[in-house]
Write an enzyme that holds these catalytic residues in place. Structure first.
Site, PDB file in Angstrom:
ATOM      1  CE  LYS A   1     -11.919 -37.018  43.801  1.00  0.00           C
ATOM      2  NZ  LYS A   1     -12.740 -37.675  44.452  1.00  0.00           N
TER       3      LYS A   1
ATOM      4  N   GLY B   1     -17.444 -30.958  35.578  1.00  0.00           N
ATOM      5  CA  GLY B   1     -16.171 -30.283  34.873  1.00  0.00           C
ATOM      6  C   GLY B   1     -16.047 -28.892  34.610  1.00  0.00           C
TER       7      GLY B   1
ATOM      8  CD  GLU C   1     -12.471 -37.385  27.674  1.00  0.00           C
ATOM      9  OE1 GLU C   1     -13.738 -37.928  26.865  1.00  0.00           O
ATOM     10  OE2 GLU C   1     -11.518 -37.462  26.787  1.00  0.00           O
TER      11      GLU C   1
ATOM     12  CB  CYS D   1     -19.531 -40.982  29.300  1.00  0.00           C
ATOM     13  SG  CYS D   1     -18.182 -41.964  29.065  1.00  0.00           S
TER      14      CYS D   1
ATOM     15  CD  GLU E   1     -24.860 -38.438  31.105  1.00  0.00           C
ATOM     16  OE1 GLU E   1     -24.700 -37.614  31.891  1.00  0.00           O
ATOM     17  OE2 GLU E   1     -23.798 -39.015  30.610  1.00  0.00           O
TER      18      GLU E   1
HETATM   19  P1  NAD Z   1     -19.219 -36.353  39.195  1.00  0.00           P
HETATM   20  O1  NAD Z   1     -18.948 -35.211  38.364  1.00  0.00           O
HETATM   21  O2  NAD Z   1     -19.952 -36.154  40.405  1.00  0.00           O
HETATM   22  O3  NAD Z   1     -17.920 -37.147  39.784  1.00  0.00           O
HETATM   23  C1  NAD Z   1     -17.087 -37.378  39.148  1.00  0.00           C
HETATM   24  C2  NAD Z   1     -15.459 -37.225  40.096  1.00  0.00           C
HETATM   25  O4  NAD Z   1     -15.330 -35.839  40.193  1.00  0.00           O
HETATM   26  C3  NAD Z   1     -15.547 -37.766  41.728  1.00  0.00           C
HETATM   27  O5  NAD Z   1     -14.462 -38.200  41.918  1.00  0.00           O
HETATM   28  C4  NAD Z   1     -16.009 -36.716  42.211  1.00  0.00           C
HETATM   29  O6  NAD Z   1     -15.646 -36.658  43.669  1.00  0.00           O
HETATM   30  C5  NAD Z   1     -15.395 -35.684  41.530  1.00  0.00           C
HETATM   31  N1  NAD Z   1     -15.822 -34.083  41.630  1.00  0.00           N
HETATM   32  C6  NAD Z   1     -16.923 -33.598  41.847  1.00  0.00           C
HETATM   33  N2  NAD Z   1     -17.128 -32.454  42.042  1.00  0.00           N
HETATM   34  C7  NAD Z   1     -16.094 -31.909  41.786  1.00  0.00           C
HETATM   35  C8  NAD Z   1     -15.220 -30.600  41.962  1.00  0.00           C
HETATM   36  N3  NAD Z   1     -16.142 -29.634  41.772  1.00  0.00           N
HETATM   37  N4  NAD Z   1     -13.976 -30.451  41.601  1.00  0.00           N
HETATM   38  C9  NAD Z   1     -13.167 -31.522  41.487  1.00  0.00           C
HETATM   39  N5  NAD Z   1     -13.754 -32.716  41.330  1.00  0.00           N
HETATM   40  C10 NAD Z   1     -15.008 -33.122  41.706  1.00  0.00           C
HETATM   41  O7  NAD Z   1     -19.689 -37.500  38.322  1.00  0.00           O
HETATM   42  P2  NAD Z   1     -20.162 -38.974  38.798  1.00  0.00           P
HETATM   43  O8  NAD Z   1     -21.516 -38.843  39.250  1.00  0.00           O
HETATM   44  O9  NAD Z   1     -19.000 -39.562  39.665  1.00  0.00           O
HETATM   45  O10 NAD Z   1     -20.441 -39.669  37.296  1.00  0.00           O
HETATM   46  C11 NAD Z   1     -21.268 -39.385  36.578  1.00  0.00           C
HETATM   47  C12 NAD Z   1     -21.052 -38.698  35.411  1.00  0.00           C
HETATM   48  O11 NAD Z   1     -19.853 -38.668  34.912  1.00  0.00           O
HETATM   49  C13 NAD Z   1     -22.080 -38.837  34.270  1.00  0.00           C
HETATM   50  O12 NAD Z   1     -22.620 -37.542  33.928  1.00  0.00           O
HETATM   51  C14 NAD Z   1     -21.439 -39.204  33.186  1.00  0.00           C
HETATM   52  O13 NAD Z   1     -21.787 -39.146  32.024  1.00  0.00           O
HETATM   53  C15 NAD Z   1     -19.879 -38.713  33.285  1.00  0.00           C
HETATM   54  N6  NAD Z   1     -18.770 -39.653  32.912  1.00  0.00           N
HETATM   55  C16 NAD Z   1     -18.346 -39.316  31.792  1.00  0.00           C
HETATM   56  C17 NAD Z   1     -17.211 -39.991  31.261  1.00  0.00           C
HETATM   57  C18 NAD Z   1     -16.469 -39.865  29.962  1.00  0.00           C
HETATM   58  O14 NAD Z   1     -15.404 -40.656  29.637  1.00  0.00           O
HETATM   59  N7  NAD Z   1     -16.980 -38.786  29.405  1.00  0.00           N
HETATM   60  C19 NAD Z   1     -16.935 -41.249  32.155  1.00  0.00           C
HETATM   61  C20 NAD Z   1     -17.761 -41.631  33.219  1.00  0.00           C
HETATM   62  C21 NAD Z   1     -18.777 -40.966  33.722  1.00  0.00           C
END
Ligand code: NAD
Length: 485
Positions: free
Chosen positions: A185, A241, A258, A292, A388
């Site tokens: 997804k 997460g 992650e 991240c 962050e």
């Molecule tokens: P987000 O958590 O909003 O979304 C990430 C993904 O999760 C998207 O596909 C979203 O549709 C999905 N999602 C959102 N809520 C969900 C839920 N309740 N259940 C299941 N899926 C859900 O994050 P974002 O805005 O896409 O990315 C930014 C954040 O992600 C930052 O905080 C960044 O640090 C983190 N990030 C971490 C890593 C890593 O490897 N640690 C890599 C990239 C981004």
């Protein structure tokens, strides 16, 4: 002199609007139940429509993966490796197309988007070389005990928008290598690269082994709670997460999370100021600060603080910001409107809590552009230091002793990465050992490798990606204990 170019894309920008993007469900490329517009963040124009699955299509994708698992788990390692090599060759053949789609939907420079594809290829090819032989735990007159790695079943791969193609590939490849099947997804704002991958996988894999479905924000939680999914591999925010972990609890799904990070760089007293400033700038602002493991807090010894701040601000002033399809662009816009609004709030906090020495102003015109912004003389209590900052705004703090800086660096709920910079490598390594992070680099940052485990401590995540540990995360242990007594 600062350079921010007009956000007009080169003339061939519209090459995505005329072509269909389809989901991959049970080996078929299918339209969505609805569509979501995909926006170029540099122009705010719609560049394509992407398919969105409804509940019914989600169920079809999970059912196809569940059914394909019964065959795929038994096809044997060699056949899976052969499929992965074919996927890599097909991705390599479409490198430029994937990179251009990535630039248009993510906003990142085309040079960086090509690197995303190259990293995906490096990971795929190296993971395909990994041997997964059973481990002999005991072999004597009492017993012959072996430990095997069994696939879990259907894996949900939930992807964010910052390195979407690379992230999708580095989850899908170890999942299928170990005999699992997958439902991918993508993020609602960057689905196009995933749909192109679907076209590639349709030609290579048996139906149902990998399914790719589109989302407008409702699919993630449905996957995380679905009883037929055995593992969720999630990359995204710490907030989401936590929700994934809660959704996974009723069926005890395996989860790898992650999540966010607030990585610190510590610049020691003996550091080469110009070189440290250059390298730290690279890893602080890469992908317009939306990684991240970007360096997000910079701690500099008081004896070199002014010189470092001046060098860092000079680099920010010289940065070339513009449309990603322009080959000379170094920094694109931030990826979406929500991130842009967050970044604008961070600019206000920077002006309020510190001294802005580069960038800092809102840009006129279209596009979610924020120039690299550098803030000095800011207290650790500011939200710009504590939270962050997922955008191109970075604070620089002064410290006087190593004990003091280690305490301040570790005073966070995050624990993803970190780095220590100095000429005395032994001293830098000793300081690195005191940082509570999953990875701490010395005189570098961000140096990831398919063979080296990567993951967060504290609230930066759970579990591991990459390395043998990361591959094992897609398996359950199975001990076979043959008694010889
Ligand atoms: P987000 O958590 O909003 O979304 C990430 C993904 O999760 C998207 O596909 C979203 O549709 C999905 N999602 C959102 N809520 C969900 C839920 N309740 N259940 C299941 N899926 C859900 O994050 P974002 O805005 O896409 O990315 C930014 C954040 O992600 C930052 O905080 C960044 O640090 C983190 N990030 C971490 C890593 C890593 O490897 N640690 C890599 C990239 C981004």
């Amino acid at each position: 002199m600062t350079q921010t170019k007009t956000p007009a894309a080169p003339g061939d920008r519209k090459d995505l609007s005329g072509r269909p993007f389809r989901q991959l469900i049970d080996g078929q490329l299918v339209a969505g139940a609805s569509e979501v517009p995909v926006v170029d963040p540099a122009t705010e124009e719609i560049i394509a429509k992407a398919p969105v699955a409804d509940r019914n299509q989600l169920e079809q994708a999970v059912a196809a993966a569940k059914s394909a698992f019964q065959t795929w788990r038994n096809v044997g390692h060699e056949r899976r490796v052969e499929a992965i090599r074919k996927i890599a060759d097909a991705v390599a053949a479409r490198r430029e197309e994937i990179a251009r789609a990535t630039t248009l939907e993510v906003g990142k420079p085309i040079t960086a988007a090509r690197m995303d594809v190259d990293l995906a290829l490096l990971w795929a090819r190296q993971v395909a070389e990994v041997s997964l032989e059973p481990e002999i735990l005991q072999d004597d007159e009492q017993a012959y005990i072996t430990m095997h790695r069994r696939p879990i079943g259907v894996v949900a791969a939930i992807i964010p928008w910052n390195f979407p193609f690379f992230q999708t590939v580095y989850k899908v490849i170890p999942a299928i290598l170990t005999g699992n099947t997958v439902v991918v997804k993508p993020s609602p704002t960057t689905p196009l690269n995933a749909m192109i991958l679907g076209e590639i996988l349709q030609d290579v894999l048996p139906a149902g082994v990998v399914n790719i479905i589109g989302d407008n924000g409702h699919i993630g939680p449905l996957l995380a709670e679905h009883p037929d999914i055995g593992k969720v591999s999630f990359t995204g925010s710490t907030v989401a997460g936590r929700k994934v972990m809660a959704s996974a609890a009723p069926t005890l799904k395996r989860v790898v999370l992650e999540l966010g990070g607030n990585d610190a760089a510590i610049v020691l007293e003996d550091a080469d100021v110009a070189k440290a400033a250059r390298d730290i700038f690279t890893w602080a602002f890469m992908n317009s600060g939306q990684v991240c493991i970007n360096i997000k807090r910079i701690f500099v010894h008081e004896s070199i603080y002014d010189a470092f701040c001046d060098a860092f601000a000079g680099l920010a002033d010289a940065a070339v910001v513009g449309h990603g399809l322009d080959e000379t662009t170094q920094y694109g816009p931030v990826q979406n409107r929500r991130q842009y609004e967050t970044a604008l709030r961070c600019l206000e906090i920077a002006q309020r809590d510190g001294k802005v020495i580069a960038g800092g102003a809102r840009q006129d015109g279209k596009g979610y552009f924020v120039r690299p912004t550098v803030v000095r003389d800011i207290p650790d209590t500011s939200d710009l230091v504590r939270e962050e900052t997922f955008g191109p705004i970075r604070p620089i703090m002064k410290y006087s002793s190593i004990d003091d800086v280690v305490r301040r660096v570790n005073d966070t709920d995050y624990g993803l990465g970190g780095s220590v910079w100095g000429r005395d490598i032994d001293l830098a390594a000793k300081v690195a050992a005191r940082i509570d992070s999953g990875t701490t680099w010395v005189n570098s940052h961000f140096a990831l490798s398919p063979g080296v485990p990567f993951g967060g401590r504290k609230q930066s995540g759970l579990g591991t990606e990459f390395g043998l540990d990361g591959i094992h995360e897609y398996t359950d242990r199975h001990v076979i204990n043959v008694s010889r007594a």
